[in-house]
Design an enzyme around this catalytic site. Structure first.
Site, PDB file in Angstrom:
ATOM      1  N   PHE A  63       7.782  24.849  -4.101  1.00 13.22           N
ATOM      2  CA  PHE A  63       6.805  24.498  -5.126  1.00 13.22           C
ATOM      3  C   PHE A  63       6.748  25.630  -6.148  1.00 13.22           C
ATOM      4  CE2 PHE A  63       4.860  22.086  -1.503  1.00 13.22           C
ATOM      5  CZ  PHE A  63       4.972  20.815  -2.048  1.00 13.22           C
ATOM      6  N   VAL A  89       7.939  29.709  -2.545  1.00 14.72           N
ATOM      7  CA  VAL A  89       7.272  29.786  -3.841  1.00 14.72           C
ATOM      8  C   VAL A  89       8.325  30.005  -4.925  1.00 14.72           C
ATOM      9  CG1 VAL A  89       5.560  30.976  -5.246  1.00 14.72           C
ATOM     10  CG2 VAL A  89       5.206  30.768  -2.768  1.00 14.72           C
ATOM     11  N   LYS A  90       8.368  29.102  -5.893  1.00 17.88           N
ATOM     12  CA  LYS A  90       9.335  29.233  -6.984  1.00 17.88           C
ATOM     13  C   LYS A  90       8.745  30.091  -8.098  1.00 17.88           C
ATOM     14  CE  LYS A  90      12.119  25.883  -8.216  1.00 17.88           C
ATOM     15  NZ  LYS A  90      12.653  24.570  -8.687  1.00 17.88           N
ATOM     16  N   ILE A  91       9.470  31.168  -8.407  1.00 13.69           N
ATOM     17  CA  ILE A  91       9.098  32.076  -9.477  1.00 13.69           C
ATOM     18  C   ILE A  91      10.252  32.137 -10.473  1.00 13.69           C
ATOM     19  CG2 ILE A  91       8.473  34.449 -10.095  1.00 13.69           C
ATOM     20  CD1 ILE A  91       6.345  33.341  -8.355  1.00 13.69           C
ATOM     21  N   ASN A 116      11.764  31.308  -4.042  1.00 16.18           N
ATOM     22  CA  ASN A 116      12.888  30.627  -4.673  1.00 16.18           C
ATOM     23  C   ASN A 116      12.866  31.087  -6.122  1.00 16.18           C
ATOM     24  OD1 ASN A 116      14.574  28.833  -6.050  1.00 16.18           O
ATOM     25  ND2 ASN A 116      13.997  27.070  -4.798  1.00 16.18           N
TER      26      ASN A 116
END
Length: 236
Positions: A63, A89-91, A116
């Site tokens: 996400f 966690v997508k950064i 991610n």
């Protein structure tokens, strides 16, 4: 699933498609992003995430944060992390101003947050991310091979080098992002990429890997015949 070493993740935010892919064991994990959530008509982020995690409790799910500054992203990351043990966690590697998010990536990884890192396009970025994250903490480096190819540049040399760089540190995996066609899955598998994210239409084609192409002519003409019959059209 075909006999592949690369893991196939579904890229999207259609909850019905995600549930079906999970139940039918069509994929190994899932990724989503703000654009896909908007396209799918998601109304409430937390409600959507909760429903996804309840339906998919034991497969990797990524996400993405919505913020555009480190402080906001960090707050959002802490919320997203709590959605479940299987959450990444997508950064983004940079924000809309082009400012590097590496300090936040390094900080979150040191705290054990599974990341991610997305919107990656260069080997320099891949190296910097690999250097920044904590060894042993699971991290995906998402290189947008498909979007690179859309510029007329062959992404394979970069992807091969990215495999070498990411695999130099325990816990770091290379993710081939923005898949355009089924053959990209074969390419990702052959170069040793760990993961490839695919849209729903490509996921459905994974079962075709290994099919005898000598049978495709008859299959194609049978499809034409079916459409001719249902159309009601005629020449004579």
């Amino acid at each position: 699933m075909a006999d592949l070493k690369v893991q196939v993740f579904a890229d999207g935010a259609d909850i019905a498609q995600m549930k079906q892919a999970y139940q039918n064991k069509e994929v190994d994990g899932f990724t989503t992003n703000p654009s896909l959530m908007a396209k799918a008509g998601v109304q409430d982020y937390k409600t959507f995430a909760q429903e996804v995690v309840e339906a998919i409790p034991d497969a990797s799910i990524s996400f993405e944060v919505f913020g555009d500054d480190m402080e906001t992203m960090e707050k959002e990351a802490k919320i997203i992390e709590q959605f479940g043990e299987n959450i990444f966690v997508k950064i983004p590697i940079v924000n809309t101003k082009g400012e590097s998010m590496l300090p936040l990536i390094e900080k979150l990884s040191a705290q054990g947050v599974k990341l991610n890192v997305t919107a990656v396009y260069t080997l320099e970025q891949v190296q910097a991310i690999t250097d920044a994250v904590t060894e042993g903490v699971e991290t995906y480096v998402s290189v947008f091979a498909g979007r690179i190819a859309d510029t007329g540049v062959d992404p394979l040399p970069l992807m091969k080098e990215s495999v070498r760089v990411t695999h130099s540190k325990k816990g770091v995996k290379l993710l081939w992002a923005s898949c355009r066609e089924l053959f990209n899955v074969i390419q990702a598998d052959e170069i040793g990429a760990d993961i490839i994210t695919c849209p729903a239409d490509v996921v459905k084609k994974v079962a075709n890997i290994g099919r005898d192409i000598n049978t495709l002519s008859v299959d194609t003409v049978q499809g034409f015949a079916k459409d001719i019959q249902s159309s009601g059209l005629s020449i004579l």
